[in-house]
Design an enzyme around this catalytic site. Structure first.
Site, PDB file in Angstrom:
ATOM      1  N   HIS A   1      37.424  60.229  87.604  1.00  0.00           N
ATOM      2  CA  HIS A   1      37.127  61.260  86.610  1.00  0.00           C
ATOM      3  C   HIS A   1      36.509  60.686  85.337  1.00  0.00           C
ATOM      4  CE1 HIS A   1      40.412  59.887  84.078  1.00  0.00           C
ATOM      5  NE2 HIS A   1      41.163  59.820  85.159  1.00  0.00           N
TER       6      HIS A   1
ATOM      7  N   SER B   1      30.602  61.001  84.524  1.00  0.00           N
ATOM      8  CA  SER B   1      30.574  60.648  83.100  1.00  0.00           C
ATOM      9  C   SER B   1      31.107  59.227  82.899  1.00  0.00           C
ATOM     10  CB  SER B   1      31.373  61.677  82.297  1.00  0.00           C
ATOM     11  OG  SER B   1      31.155  61.555  80.917  1.00  0.00           O
TER      12      SER B   1
END
Length: 311
Positions: free
Chosen positions: A70, A138
């Protein structure tokens, strides 16, 4: 309303009717349902002094292993809807990195990309995961790229969703941070809603009890988020990361939403130029998290990429 959202809404209504649940109880039920629908279960592992939470496939399959990383301020549940697309197809591990989710959040450890690569390598070794495909979004995309460069023998392919690490082209986020406003770190009520609007072009359905708990968690994590952001904020302007990813050996797919306000999509070209065996896909009408905003399309892009890579 999409079927996934409708099922979740029905679950919440049923929960409210049969018991006087707290917001936290409703959140736990809804998140548990999302995980179960994706064929995932929660687990924990201890690495050194860090307790690491993660999701894994309930049932092992004959297919390859997929490790999901993540982004900043996010957690393992950012991947549940994408993981659902791969149910029965891959053995999935979605990790809460140190400082995030349900993992340990010490303020006195390193949080640069290379630190997280080191922690992740220890975590996967402890889990006995030796060869795998890795996806990251990201900050997690930067960590995935650096992991592929550092441990080439472990990575079969890598997928980078709107990765951090290079800011050749600056974004709205850079301007706002320089002005003293960081939309990625909620500090008060209302900030989390602004964060989702800033990061996502297509927001998934999130009922109010779940949203409230997510906001409370984000605000509670603001101190560690400040520490982590300070550790990584300048990496996109430094040469070390860009030099490191030139050593990636595995095939790499860069997927980027063209409406990303966090990191400008034009940086995809810089990644593809730096990585020897990389290609890109740009998605119209998508923001910073394609695997959240369009999970089915993201999954199919990976399948197509994998089919082309193994020819």
């Amino acid at each position: 309303m999409p079927r996934n959202a409708l099922n979740l809404a029905l679950l919440l209504v049923t929960t409210l009717l049969v018991s006087a649940c707290s917001k936290q109880g409703i959140y736990d039920s809804a998140i548990g349902w999302e995980r179960s629908s994706a064929g995932l279960e929660t687990a924990e592992v201890t690495v050194g002094e860090l307790d690491i939470a993660y999701l894994r496939s309930k049932e092992a399959v004959e297919g390859d292993t997929l490790v999901l990383i993540h982004g900043f301020g996010a957690n393992k549940d950012n991947w549940t809807r994408l993981a659902k697309e791969f149910k029965g197809e891959f053995n999935v591990y979605a990790i809460d990195l140190p400082g995030h989710g349900d993992s340990s959040k010490p303020l006195d450890i390193g949080y640069r990309f290379e630190d997280q690569v080191n922690y992740l390598n220890q975590i996967l070794a402890e889990l006995g995961v030796k060869q795998f495909h890795m996806m990251g979004n990201s900050m997690g995309g930067a960590i995935t790229a650096l992991y592929a460069a550092t441990h080439p023998d472990q990575i079969q392919t890598a997928v980078l969703f709107d990765p951090a690490g290079i800011f050749e082209y600056e974004s709205e986020l850079v301007d706002r941070v320089l002005d003293g406003d960081n939309p990625l770190i909620p500090t008060k009520k209302g900030d989390f809603d602004k964060l989702l609007d800033f990061a996502l072009e297509k927001r998934p359905f999130v009922p109010w009890p779940i949203f409230d708990v997510m906001e409370e968690k984000a605000i509670a994590n603001q101190e560690v988020n400040q520490v982590i952001f300070a550790a990584i904020r300048d990496t996109g302007f430094e040469p070390d990361f860009r030099n490191a990813i030139t050593h990636i050996e595995a095939p790499v797919l860069v997927i980027w939403g063209k409406l990303d306000r966090v990191i400008d999509y034009r940086n995809a070209d810089v990644f593809v130029e730096a990585i020897p065996n990389a290609r890109k896909v740009l998605l119209d009408d998508i923001g910073h998290a394609p695997m959240v905003e369009t999970p089915a399309e993201s999954a199919q892009l990976f399948r197509d990429f994998l089919a082309e890579s193994v020819k």
